[in-house]
Design a protein around this motif. Structure first.
Motif, PDB file in Angstrom:
ATOM      1  N   SER A  64       0.848  -1.183   0.000  1.00 35.33           N
ATOM      2  CA  SER A  64       0.000   0.000   0.000  1.00 35.33           C
ATOM      3  C   SER A  64       0.887   1.238   0.000  1.00 35.33           C
ATOM      4  N   LEU A  65       0.265   2.392  -0.042  1.00 37.76           N
ATOM      5  CA  LEU A  65       1.019   3.638  -0.116  1.00 37.76           C
ATOM      6  C   LEU A  65       1.934   3.781   1.099  1.00 37.76           C
ATOM      7  N   ASN A 121       9.796  11.581  -2.784  1.00 40.47           N
ATOM      8  CA  ASN A 121       8.407  11.486  -2.349  1.00 40.47           C
ATOM      9  C   ASN A 121       8.127  12.434  -1.183  1.00 40.47           C
ATOM     10  N   ASP A 145       6.234   7.816 -10.807  1.00 35.27           N
ATOM     11  CA  ASP A 145       5.623   7.460 -12.085  1.00 35.27           C
ATOM     12  C   ASP A 145       6.413   8.124 -13.208  1.00 35.27           C
ATOM     13  N   ARG A 195       5.589  15.856  -1.039  1.00 36.08           N
ATOM     14  CA  ARG A 195       4.517  16.034  -0.066  1.00 36.08           C
ATOM     15  C   ARG A 195       4.707  17.294   0.777  1.00 36.08           C
ATOM     16  N   TYR A 229       8.956   3.059  -2.249  1.00 33.93           N
ATOM     17  CA  TYR A 229       8.573   4.389  -2.708  1.00 33.93           C
ATOM     18  C   TYR A 229       8.707   4.417  -4.230  1.00 33.93           C
ATOM     19  N   SER A 279       0.792  16.120  -7.269  1.00 35.98           N
ATOM     20  CA  SER A 279      -0.539  16.058  -6.671  1.00 35.98           C
ATOM     21  C   SER A 279      -1.104  14.646  -6.645  1.00 35.98           C
ATOM     22  N   THR A 280      -0.412  13.696  -7.263  1.00 34.44           N
ATOM     23  CA  THR A 280      -0.873  12.310  -7.314  1.00 34.44           C
ATOM     24  C   THR A 280      -0.234  11.508  -6.180  1.00 34.44           C
ATOM     25  N   GLU A 281      -0.570  10.209  -6.082  1.00 36.17           N
ATOM     26  CA  GLU A 281      -0.017   9.369  -5.021  1.00 36.17           C
ATOM     27  C   GLU A 281       1.505   9.352  -5.052  1.00 36.17           C
ATOM     28  N   HIS A 282       2.065   9.313  -6.254  1.00 38.82           N
ATOM     29  CA  HIS A 282       3.514   9.309  -6.423  1.00 38.82           C
ATOM     30  C   HIS A 282       3.905  10.474  -7.330  1.00 38.82           C
TER      31      HIS A 282
END
Length: 219
Positions: A92-93, A118, A166, A122, A163, A196-199
């Motif tokens: 998971s993240l 990462n 993309d 954030r 981690y 702004s995305t998960e990665h």
């Protein structure tokens, strides 16, 4: 019979002590635990060696010591490699720090780690987006798309988390993704395109094949 069992136990514990020293002194222990535990492994090997010497003086070794045959078999017969794409896809993240400081990103190329990239995305998105970076990791296929990944280990392989970044390959040569191979290591040169995305998303300008680093994990 009791003498034979005692000798067998001593042999098992002695072999395990040798395995511990082997992993520590060759550096292969880093596939299992964080390098900061090197001296603990050396200490553990010394304790095991002392137990073997003590057994020759008729000090009793518990019969449960035979269970050491299991990790011995794994070490000598099926020595594990580094964690890779198949394990990374199952996670998971990964958690990111709530705060922290980093060296200032300078104009031009910045060498960054995968976890750092990462965390920066954030914690300081307005500074990170648009930055030129070089980051190393192994390739992970996601359908027709590709990610770069690297594991961060806190204590041991059991708590390692992956981690990702993309990869946006559209700004590079057409069809370049077809030349990538899963689990192979690359250094990616890119501009941070989206945070702004998960990665973080990297607009790739160049990809170079890389050897597996001596220490494949970040800490």
């Amino acid at each position: 019979m009791k003498i034979a069992v005692r000798r067998a136990l001593s042999c098992v514990v002695g072999l395990f002590a040798i395995a511990v020293f082997y992993l520590a002194l060759t550096g292969k222990f880093s596939a299992y635990v964080n390098p900061r535990f090197f001296w603990l492994l050396i200490l553990a090997g010394l304790v095991l060696a002392t137990a073997v010497i003590g057994s020759s003086a008729r000090l009793r070794l518990p019969k449960i010591a035979f269970i050491l045959l299991v990790p011995l078999a794994l070490i000598w017969i099926a020595e594990p490699g580094q964690l890779g794409a198949s394990m990374a896809r199952q996670q998971s993240l990964a958690p990111l720090p709530a705060g922290g400081t980093f060296p200032a990103l300078r104009p031009g190329l910045n060498q960054v780690g995968m976890r750092e990239l990462n965390a920066r995305s954030r914690l300081e998105p307005e500074i990170t987006i648009g930055a030129e970076v070089a980051v190393m990791g192994f390739a992970v296929a996601e359908g027709e798309n590709w990610r770069l990944a690297r594991f961060t280990m806190s204590c041991c392989a059991a708590d390692a988390v992956a981690y990702f970044a993309d990869l946006d390959l559209l700004h590079w040569s057409p069809g370049i993704g077809q030349g990538l191979k899963e689990d192979k290591w690359y250094t990616v040169y890119a501009t941070v395109e989206d945070v702004s995305t998960e990665h973080p998303v990297l607009a790739v300008s160049r990809i170079e094949s890389a050897d597996v680093p001596g220490d494949p994990y970040e800490y």
